[in-house]
Design an enzyme around this catalytic site. Structure first.
Site, PDB file in Angstrom:
ATOM      1  N   ARG A   1      18.285  69.429  12.956  1.00  0.00           N
ATOM      2  CA  ARG A   1      17.570  70.097  14.049  1.00  0.00           C
ATOM      3  C   ARG A   1      17.023  69.052  15.001  1.00  0.00           C
ATOM      4  O   ARG A   1      16.623  67.958  14.570  1.00  0.00           O
ATOM      5  CB  ARG A   1      16.375  70.904  13.509  1.00  0.00           C
ATOM      6  CG  ARG A   1      16.716  72.298  13.010  1.00  0.00           C
ATOM      7  CD  ARG A   1      17.076  73.253  14.159  1.00  0.00           C
ATOM      8  NE  ARG A   1      17.353  74.599  13.688  1.00  0.00           N
ATOM      9  CZ  ARG A   1      18.539  75.059  13.264  1.00  0.00           C
ATOM     10  NH1 ARG A   1      19.586  74.263  13.269  1.00  0.00           N
ATOM     11  NH2 ARG A   1      18.685  76.308  12.877  1.00  0.00           N
TER      12      ARG A   1
ATOM     13  N   GLU B   1      16.291  71.767  22.720  1.00  0.00           N
ATOM     14  CA  GLU B   1      17.543  72.406  23.133  1.00  0.00           C
ATOM     15  C   GLU B   1      17.272  73.735  23.838  1.00  0.00           C
ATOM     16  O   GLU B   1      16.359  74.446  23.426  1.00  0.00           O
ATOM     17  CB  GLU B   1      18.396  72.727  21.904  1.00  0.00           C
ATOM     18  CG  GLU B   1      19.120  71.572  21.307  1.00  0.00           C
ATOM     19  CD  GLU B   1      19.812  71.970  20.007  1.00  0.00           C
ATOM     20  OE1 GLU B   1      19.871  71.139  19.123  1.00  0.00           O
ATOM     21  OE2 GLU B   1      20.260  73.144  19.881  1.00  0.00           O
TER      22      GLU B   1
ATOM     23  N   HIS C   1      25.503  71.263  19.281  1.00  0.00           N
ATOM     24  CA  HIS C   1      25.031  72.128  18.193  1.00  0.00           C
ATOM     25  C   HIS C   1      26.164  73.042  17.676  1.00  0.00           C
ATOM     26  O   HIS C   1      26.089  74.265  17.765  1.00  0.00           O
ATOM     27  CB  HIS C   1      23.819  72.964  18.657  1.00  0.00           C
ATOM     28  CG  HIS C   1      23.008  73.482  17.496  1.00  0.00           C
ATOM     29  ND1 HIS C   1      21.647  73.650  17.534  1.00  0.00           N
ATOM     30  CD2 HIS C   1      23.370  73.883  16.239  1.00  0.00           C
ATOM     31  CE1 HIS C   1      21.208  74.133  16.386  1.00  0.00           C
ATOM     32  NE2 HIS C   1      22.247  74.269  15.574  1.00  0.00           N
TER      33      HIS C   1
HETATM   34  C1  DGY Z   1      22.050  77.047  11.471  1.00  0.00           C
HETATM   35  O1  DGY Z   1      22.671  77.826  10.764  1.00  0.00           O
HETATM   36  O2  DGY Z   1      20.852  76.809  11.306  1.00  0.00           O
HETATM   37  C2  DGY Z   1      22.812  76.396  12.574  1.00  0.00           C
HETATM   38  O3  DGY Z   1      22.108  75.342  13.128  1.00  0.00           O
HETATM   39  C3  DGY Z   1      23.202  77.411  13.621  1.00  0.00           C
HETATM   40  O4  DGY Z   1      22.096  77.779  14.350  1.00  0.00           O
END
Ligand code: DGY
Length: 324
Positions: free
Chosen positions: A238, A267, A285
């Protein structure tokens, strides 16, 4: 009349069809980003929702949805959901663990290889017509085989990344608050180390931990300074876990050799400093983005929603206190 639900982002038609067998579906196949205000409007009359990690399910959004009983993220991450607000309002929240481990681990490896061997910059150079012929010292990269792979956050995806390292004859070290059980460590051929050792010894450091307020800027200037100047940082977890400004500065000054990044602070905002660097591999992402995995994620979220709204405990309930 069927219960009314929202699907907050565009998904495969098969997912809408499946849900339509159970619910009256308000979809968003135009994929307009709803945001806080849009979600408040669209959730006002809904009992359930299939949501993405891009949807801010804040306390205000939950409060504006008096009929809401379940929000089911089609994502493993759930830092977009205020779990306490959900529990307080009697709303079940779910995610999609498991189904995306392999696909996300694959992308971690793709970025690791890309930054190690400088693929994005070499390809740009070739496309620009700058290749005039083979040279002995051209686009020298970093060897992946026999290097030390470090993993920060050794959950399911971290373990999946670790198991792939066997084929590269790598040494694998990891850090998480509670070390893995001995048999899991053995299956991953991984050794627990403290965080400072992980930072100092990793040739490739892969971040695979959830974003929480405690993890904000977990990798900042001080942590980057501990890393080898020959090392590479990979983030498929993240944005916000890494201080992007500090990372850009370390990469610019070659205090860090390279980085492979799929996620960014704030983001979809994106620090333009990354674009000036030739020692980064950047993706938008897409960690879980294969057709099969995105389908599995959406169908898992649908299973959760169907269970939650038919009086059962959804398989991936995040806030079991809501049932108390
Ligand atoms: C998740 O599954 O957390 C991925 O980052 C897609 O948002």
């Amino acid at each position: 009349m069927k219960p009314r639900i929202l699907v907050s982002r565009a998904v495969f038609p098969e997912v809408i069809s499946r849900l339509a067998g159970h619910f009256e579906v308000d979809d968003n196949q135009a994929d307009v980003i709803l945001g806080v205000e849009g979600l408040k409007v669209r959730l006002a009359d809904k009992v359930g929702a299939l949501t993405a990690a891009t949807d801010p399910l804040t306390a205000a959004v939950i409060a504006a949805a008096p009929k809401l009983k379940a929000v089911c993220n089609f994502a493993v991450g759930y830092n977009n959901i205020d779990l306490a607000a959900c529990s307080g309002a009697g709303v079940m929240a779910t995610n999609t663990p498991g189904v995306l481990d392999d696909t996300t681990a694959d992308l971690a490896w793709a970025l690791l290889m890309a930054t190690a061997r400088r693929l994005p910059a070499a390809e740009r150079w070739l496309r620009n017509g700058e290749w005039k012929g083979w040279e002995f010292v051209q686009w020298l990269g970093t060897d992946v085989h026999h290097a030390t792979l470090g993993i920060l956050g050794m959950g399911r995806i971290g373990q999946t990344v670790a198991r792939r390292a066997l084929g590269f004859d790598m040494k694998v070290i990891y850090h998480k608050r509670t070390p893995l059980a001995a048999e899991t460590e053995a299956a991953c051929r991984a050794t627990w180390v403290d965080k400072a050792t992980l930072l100092r010894e990793s040739d490739f450091l892969v971040l695979l931990l959830p974003y929480t307020p405690e993890n904000h800027h977990l990798i900042g200037a001080a942590e980057l300074a501990l890393m080898k100047p020959t090392a590479h940082l990979i983030n498929v977890a993240r944005g916000g876990i890494v201080d992007d400004e500090a990372l850009i500065s370390a990469l610019r000054q070659r205090r860090l050799c390279g980085a492979g990044l799929d996620v960014y602070e704030g983001e979809p905002k994106f620090n333009p400093g990354f674009l000036e660097l030739d020692n980064v591999a950047l993706t938008p992402h897409i960690g879980s983005s294969s057709r099969a995995t995105r389908m599995a994620m959406a169908m898992t979220a649908a299973d959760n929603l169907i269970a939650a709204l038919s009086g059962q405990r959804p398989p991936n309930l995040l806030n079991p206190d809501v049932l108390a």
